[in-house]
Design an enzyme around this catalytic site. Sequence first.
Site: not given
Ligand code: NDP
Ligand code: 8X3
Length: 251
Positions: A138, A151
């Site tokens: 991220s 985070y």
């Molecule tokens: P979402 O919340 O839409 O998706 C997160 C996914 O992670 C879900 O499918 C959830 O599935 C899964 N998850 C969470 N905890 C667990 C666990 N303990 N075991 C297995 N699966 C898990 O978020 P995003 O798609 O936005 O995020 C995906 C990744 O990208 C993350 O690592 C996040 O930190 C990163 N990210 C996100 C950004 C943003 O602004 N959205 C920016 C940069 C990075 P379920 O609940 O079914 O287990």
């Molecule tokens: C998610 C992006 O800027 O919300 O990883 O931390 S931010």
Amino acid sequence: MTIAFITGATSGFGRATAERFAEAGWALVLTGRRRERLDELERRLAGKCPVLTRVLDVTDAQAVTECIAHLPEAFRAVSVLINNAGLALGTAPAQDSDPEQWQRMIDTNISGLTRVTHALLPTLIAQGRGSSIINLGSIAGHWPYPGGNVYCGTKAFVEQFSYALRCDLKGTGVRVTNLAPGLSESEFTLVRTGGDRAAYDQLYQGADPIQPEDIAETIFWVANLPAHLNVNQMEIMPVSQAWSPFSVHRD
Ligand code: NDP
Ligand code: 8X3
């Protein structure tokens, strides 16, 4: 047949990535904690590609080991691992944060990611040239912000772990990428705020944020680059997002 293993395939980037790879006919191992979402995804994608779904909480070390050890023959030769499962919890300053939330972020974003990686490394190394580990870092791993505390720390870990993995995997043909998106619209913000829809609307309103499909397309591109190329690190922001000046506290 090319097989991709995706953690956190039930939402956001993971789900969009599953859809993108399915369009191209890859075989997919899709994991997450929510069974009903996996079932729905399987129903939708099954006509396009071979799909295996597994309920998997990446914080459960034994479940990770067993899931990967017992993949059916047709889904065993995984050549792309997309370490996407992750979350942020809370936006409070460190001094007001809940240590249980800190631990869950560490357990998921660090321990979960490293365990899945470790369990699949022999398989990826056996596939060799052209295989990939794509880790969801991220911008939070590059740039600190108030309330980001743990985070941000977990995502900095993901970046450095990715680079160090590259050192260890040199000569195996296995590639490693730290993909670092910025402001992206997904359930991420609902999870982070405990379901605060107003906070979600306020964050994304008028910002034209990254969409999950944008990240899916990027992951697909990275995974399909010629086998002699490794994208070490890629940071992506929406055009609307940029840096702020340093803040100064004055008495
Ligand atoms: P979402 O919340 O839409 O998706 C997160 C996914 O992670 C879900 O499918 C959830 O599935 C899964 N998850 C969470 N905890 C667990 C666990 N303990 N075991 C297995 N699966 C898990 O978020 P995003 O798609 O936005 O995020 C995906 C990744 O990208 C993350 O690592 C996040 O930190 C990163 N990210 C996100 C950004 C943003 O602004 N959205 C920016 C940069 C990075 P379920 O609940 O079914 O287990
Ligand atoms: C998610 C992006 O800027 O919300 O990883 O931390 S931010």
